[in-house]
Design a protein around this motif. Structure first.
Motif, PDB file in Angstrom:
ATOM      1  N   ALA A 466       0.835  -1.207   0.000  1.00 44.43           N
ATOM      2  CA  ALA A 466       0.000   0.000   0.000  1.00 44.43           C
ATOM      3  C   ALA A 466       0.866   1.253   0.000  1.00 44.43           C
ATOM      4  N   ALA A 467       1.923   1.253   0.816  1.00 40.88           N
ATOM      5  CA  ALA A 467       2.811   2.418   0.871  1.00 40.88           C
ATOM      6  C   ALA A 467       3.512   2.630  -0.468  1.00 40.88           C
ATOM      7  N   GLU A 468       3.955   1.539  -1.115  1.00 36.24           N
ATOM      8  CA  GLU A 468       4.624   1.673  -2.408  1.00 36.24           C
ATOM      9  C   GLU A 468       3.665   2.208  -3.470  1.00 36.24           C
ATOM     10  N   CYS A 469       2.430   1.731  -3.455  1.00 38.24           N
ATOM     11  CA  CYS A 469       1.444   2.220  -4.417  1.00 38.24           C
ATOM     12  C   CYS A 469       1.190   3.710  -4.235  1.00 38.24           C
ATOM     13  N   LYS A 470       1.048   4.130  -2.997  1.00 39.17           N
ATOM     14  CA  LYS A 470       0.754   5.538  -2.735  1.00 39.17           C
ATOM     15  C   LYS A 470       1.933   6.433  -3.111  1.00 39.17           C
ATOM     16  N   THR A 471       3.144   5.916  -2.968  1.00 36.88           N
ATOM     17  CA  THR A 471       4.306   6.672  -3.429  1.00 36.88           C
ATOM     18  C   THR A 471       4.209   6.947  -4.922  1.00 36.88           C
ATOM     19  N   VAL A 472       3.826   5.928  -5.678  1.00 40.58           N
ATOM     20  CA  VAL A 472       3.715   6.098  -7.131  1.00 40.58           C
ATOM     21  C   VAL A 472       2.554   7.019  -7.488  1.00 40.58           C
ATOM     22  N   ARG A 473       1.428   6.864  -6.842  1.00 38.73           N
ATOM     23  CA  ARG A 473       0.257   7.667  -7.172  1.00 38.73           C
ATOM     24  C   ARG A 473       0.409   9.127  -6.747  1.00 38.73           C
ATOM     25  N   GLN A 474       1.127   9.359  -5.642  1.00 44.70           N
ATOM     26  CA  GLN A 474       1.149  10.710  -5.070  1.00 44.70           C
ATOM     27  C   GLN A 474       2.460  11.451  -5.305  1.00 44.70           C
ATOM     28  N   GLN A 475       3.574  10.711  -5.491  1.00 41.51           N
ATOM     29  CA  GLN A 475       4.871  11.373  -5.603  1.00 41.51           C
ATOM     30  C   GLN A 475       5.627  10.829  -6.812  1.00 41.51           C
ATOM     31  N   LEU A 665      -1.472  -1.614  -8.950  1.00 37.08           N
ATOM     32  CA  LEU A 665      -1.643  -0.455  -9.815  1.00 37.08           C
ATOM     33  C   LEU A 665      -2.260  -0.846 -11.156  1.00 37.08           C
ATOM     34  N   ARG A 666      -1.829  -1.985 -11.724  1.00 36.83           N
ATOM     35  CA  ARG A 666      -2.368  -2.383 -13.029  1.00 36.83           C
ATOM     36  C   ARG A 666      -3.815  -2.844 -12.932  1.00 36.83           C
ATOM     37  N   LEU A 667      -4.184  -3.498 -11.809  1.00 38.11           N
ATOM     38  CA  LEU A 667      -5.581  -3.896 -11.642  1.00 38.11           C
ATOM     39  C   LEU A 667      -6.485  -2.674 -11.535  1.00 38.11           C
ATOM     40  N   GLU A 668      -5.996  -1.611 -10.897  1.00 36.40           N
ATOM     41  CA  GLU A 668      -6.783  -0.378 -10.826  1.00 36.40           C
ATOM     42  C   GLU A 668      -7.013   0.228 -12.206  1.00 36.40           C
ATOM     43  N   LYS A 669      -6.137  -0.097 -13.140  1.00 32.91           N
ATOM     44  CA  LYS A 669      -6.277   0.386 -14.517  1.00 32.91           C
ATOM     45  C   LYS A 669      -6.885  -0.664 -15.446  1.00 32.91           C
ATOM     46  N   PHE A 670      -7.218  -1.833 -14.912  1.00 31.74           N
ATOM     47  CA  PHE A 670      -7.770  -2.940 -15.709  1.00 31.74           C
ATOM     48  C   PHE A 670      -6.834  -3.277 -16.868  1.00 31.74           C
ATOM     49  N   HIS A 748      -5.052  -0.460  -3.688  1.00 31.33           N
ATOM     50  CA  HIS A 748      -4.801   0.349  -2.491  1.00 31.33           C
ATOM     51  C   HIS A 748      -5.203   1.808  -2.665  1.00 31.33           C
ATOM     52  N   CYS A 749      -5.193   2.294  -3.887  1.00 35.56           N
ATOM     53  CA  CYS A 749      -5.491   3.707  -4.103  1.00 35.56           C
ATOM     54  C   CYS A 749      -6.959   3.955  -4.432  1.00 35.56           C
ATOM     55  N   VAL A 750      -7.739   2.902  -4.639  1.00 37.40           N
ATOM     56  CA  VAL A 750      -9.182   3.052  -4.831  1.00 37.40           C
ATOM     57  C   VAL A 750      -9.959   2.387  -3.697  1.00 37.40           C
ATOM     58  N   GLY A 751      -9.241   1.687  -2.816  1.00 34.20           N
ATOM     59  CA  GLY A 751      -9.889   1.069  -1.666  1.00 34.20           C
ATOM     60  C   GLY A 751     -10.825  -0.060  -2.020  1.00 34.20           C
TER      61      GLY A 751
END
Length: 798
Positions: A466-475, A665-670, A748-751
């Motif tokens: 989750a922390a790694e995903c948020k790093t990519v999405r936010q920073q 991250l890829r699942l969030e983008k399908f 993790h970024c869409v919950g």
């Protein structure tokens, strides 16, 4: 004397007979099976004969299912007895982890439309009254009532006769002494009874598969390991039973028990001291070979068995069988084209040839006759092993795999032996930052940064991902993605050739395309990202485990002449770092004077850059769904590149991410991945028709356009807590089985807990509420209309 045949199958065990039988039934009757002694005289004759649906996964499970189905009916076809005993199977669970495992097995069996039940300890005791459920602390078991056991010799003889009835030939007591390919492409097969010129050769040589491979320049990673079973004196308790006990599997004694007439047959895997034999090759005069029992090795496991089934403790042992079983480094068979050869096929390295022979034979026959199998063969394709899989690797990995035969196959489990075959130039940097590595085509690839404990449910790795995903999405995150195969394709006809081989249209200079490669059946042979670096040069990237397979497809099998085209394999000399996230441009701009803005390097573009003084190819794309750059650089300089990016990223919150986060991250983008892009699917099945330029000719175009999919992919949101799928689970619409899950991760970024599933059309409408069978629960799942993260791709194109 010289004769001609369409196919020569070498080896008269269950695998060879399975191939011959199905080739004949598909119309290729001009086939000859060559066996050096009598049929079944290798590993087949001494097998315990177990045939079970109790296996996870669609492809291997389908192979097992077909074996059960064929053995039920083949006696009626051939009048050869196979002694089918429909006693069922049990696998007991004595811990919560065990229960999760057997529930996962049940989920996968249900996904194939087969019968499986989770039963309690009382039902275990009823089905197998000899098993002491209280002493064992049994919590439950998975029960597959449609399983059983057969006479191994009978199954092989029945398939051989079935093939002969269709016109195929079987030649016994006839050893193959030499094999080579003629300039015409045909195979010259020399035997003790003459020469055969054949269009195809199938190496189903069992113990001798490696030596047969050596004749044609192959070094097949196959090792023979020893496996014991013992047969007790008569067990009087069996006479009082109204049914035959199910084959009972238990990790405590690392084996299985079944009834053998009035006795008990106990199979044992010696985890403490596995023994390999014939490392220099099985003697050609070996027939019906057995070895002296290793009592020191198996006695502890026998004692554990007697703890579970005390009625067997005082029975004498009237027979001990210690025979060889062939193993590959990962325990899966070698089924498919041999690396680097045309029309030379492998059907060997089978650890359970009785269960696999029919289904494997059918799959290989489909592959040979139609151009692809009707199941995904990726896990069995011989080309999954690179040249690094030498004899030492084969022996050490086979030994390790043997110890895992009756162990829980946790999703996170990685092999321990023979690691560090291929390291990227940034390996020391990622390791210093706490990377946990996984293997991919021989490469060490960062999976996660931090602990990655094993388990069927969420572990501490959940929070780290989750922390790694948020790093990519936010920073901004940096990942080492070197574990890909990379080819340079160039020449005056390179564009025309790639357009003929690939479904998508080749891009203009400085642009990138994503494409699938299809076979003549219209299904997926491979996938690639292709960057056009000059009018006559292309940078071709595909998955690391696909390196040999896609290389062979391009250079040997696709059927498009390569005049005016040169292909170079630059995999090992090229590393890849990925910068992804809203601050990615800021970091890259700090390391180069080039314009990497959208105006200078837009989405799906590529260019040559100097980054921190290192020349490299920059590609604007990523699987993360964020603003991202892939930097393809000399692998020996990748550590320097990492250092420059890491330092430049400090003011912008740079962090690392691995493949576990990338899956989320890829699942969030399908985004479809390797579990969807398989040889039993096409553009239509995975709903990516836009990646096929059907107004041009390419391999597999017409077959793909004519294909009518039975199911298509959809994205599901699973409801509730702790409901992340593990892959292979069954999906239901009411009581109707409508599909199975192929990819899954928590977004993790869409919950949301997300999964990709192949679904029947009746279940694919957006908003449809389905049910997923998951670790003993029935979990509600909703079909999503689109990717839940940035469906308009605004962030990608920023």
């Amino acid at each position: 004397m010289t004769e001609h045949a369409r196919v020569v199958v070498i080896g008269g065990g269950n695998m060879g007979a399975g191939v011959l039988y199905h080739l004949a039934h598909m119309g290729w009757t001009d086939c000859v099976l060559i066996e050096k002694a009598e049929l079944t005289s290798g590993a087949t004759w001494h097998a315990a004969g177990l045939v079970s649906r109790m296996v996870g996964g669609q492809a291997l499970g389908s192979i097992h299912d077909y074996g059960v189905d064929l053995y039920k009916r083949i006696e009626a076809e051939t009048d050869v007895g196979v002694s089918w005993h429909n006693c069922g199977s049990l696998r007991v669970a004595t811990s919560p982890d065990h229960m999760d495992w057997i529930n996962h097995i049940r989920d996968a069996i249900l996904a194939r439309g087969q019968d499986a039940h989770i039963i309690d300890a009382d039902e275990v005791a009823r089905l197998n009254p000899l098993y002491d459920v209280k002493a064992a602390g049994v919590l439950g078991a998975v029960y597959t009532p449609d399983d059983g056991h057969v006479d191994p010799s009978g199954t092989c003889q029945a398939m051989a006769k079935g093939a002969r009835q269709m016109g195929a030939k079987v030649r016994r007591n006839c050893r193959v002494t030499a094999t080579h390919q003629l300039p015409s492409g045909e195979w010259h097969v020399e035997t003790e009874q003459g020469t055969i010129i054949a269009q195809h050769v199938v190496n189903a040589g069992g113990y001798h598969a490696r030596q047969l491979g050596h004749m044609v320049g192959l070094d097949l990673p196959i090792t023979t390991m020893l496996h014991h079973y013992v047969v007790t004196d008569a067990v009087p308790e069996f006479k009082a039973m109204a049914h035959e006990i199910p084959v009972t599997r238990d990790d405590h004694f690392c084996g299985y028990v079944r009834r053998e007439q009035g006795s008990a047959l106990i199979g044992l895997y010696d985890k403490q001291d596995p023994q390999s034999v014939w490392l220099d090759g099985c003697p050609w005069d070996s027939v019906n070979a057995l070895f002296e029992p290793n009592w020191d090795g198996i006695t502890p496991w026998l004692e554990n068995c007697f703890e579970r089934m005390p009625a067997l403790m005082n029975r004498g042992i009237k027979r001990v069988v210690n025979g060889g079983i062939t193993y590959t480094p990962d325990g899966a068979m070698m089924l498919g084209p041999a690396p680097g050869l045309n029309n030379y096929w492998l059907a060997c390295g089978a650890t359970v040839g009785i269960a696999w022979g029919p289904g494997a034979g059918r799959a290989l026959a489909e592959w040979m006759v139609e151009g692809s199998a009707n199941i995904s063969t990726r896990a069995f394709d011989p080309r999954r092993f690179g040249l690094w899989a030498d004899a030492d690797f084969a022996r050490r990995r086979a030994t390790e795999d043997y110890t895992l035969r009756q162990a829980m196959p946790y999703p996170q489990h990685q092999r321990n032996s023979c690691r560090d075959i291929k390291r990227s130039g940034a390996y020391d940097r990622t390791a210093a930052l706490g990377a946990v590595f996984e293997e991919a085509g021989g490469w060490e690839r960062p999976r996660l940064y931090g602990d990655d404990p094993v388990g069927w449910r969420r572990t501490s790795a959940f929070d780290q991902a989750a922390a790694e995903c948020k790093t990519v999405r936010q920073q901004v995150g940096v990942a080492d993605l070197s574990a890909f195969a990379k080819f340079r394709i160039s020449g005056p006809r390179a564009e025309d050739w790639l357009n003929a081989v690939c479904a998508n249209r080749m891009p203009r200079v400085g642009r990138i395309c994503l494409t699938l490669l299809l076979n003549r059946k219209g299904t997926i042979e491979g996938e690639a990202t292709i960057a056009r670096t000059s009018p006559d040069s292309f940078h071709f990237v595909t998955g690391a485990p696909s390196e040999r397979r896609v290389w062979d497809w391009l250079t040997l099998h696709c059927g498009v002449p390569m005049d005016g085209v040169t292909i170079e394999n630059i995999t090992d000399e090229t590393g890849i770092l990925c910068l992804a996230g809203p601050n990615a441009r800021k970091v890259l701009s700090a390391c180069t004077s080039a314009d990497v803005s959208t105006g200078g390097l837009r989405w799906l573009s590529c260019t040559s850059l100097d980054v921190a003084g290192l020349p490299l190819l920059a590609m604007r794309l990523s699987f993360t769904g964020e603003l991202a750059y892939e930097l393809h650089a000399p692998n020996d300089k990748l550590g320097e590149l990492w250092d420059a990016l890491w330092e430049a990223g400090q003011p912008h919150g740079i962090g690392t991410f691995g493949t576990k986060a990338l899956d989320s991250l890829r699942l969030e983008k399908f985004y479809r991945g390797g579990h969807e892009l398989t040889n039993d699917a096409s553009h239509k099945d995975i709903c990516l028709e836009r990646f096929a330029a059907t107004d041009k000719a390419f391999v597999g175009r017409d077959a793909m356009m004519a294909r009518q999919p039975r199911s298509r992919v959809a994205l599901l949101m699973l409801n509730g807590e702790q409901t992340d799928a593990l892959l292979g689970e069954a999906v239901f619409l009411g009581d109707q089985l409508v599909g199975s899950i192929t990819s899954a991760a928590y977004g993790h970024c869409v919950g949301k807990s997300l999964a990709i599933a192949f679904l029947a059309d009746v279940a694919r409408a957006s908003g449809t509420v389905l049910t997923v069978s998951l670790l003993g629960q029935q979990v509600a799942a909703t079909v999503l209309a689109d990717a839940p993260w940035d469906p308009e791709n605004a962030r990608l194109k920023a």
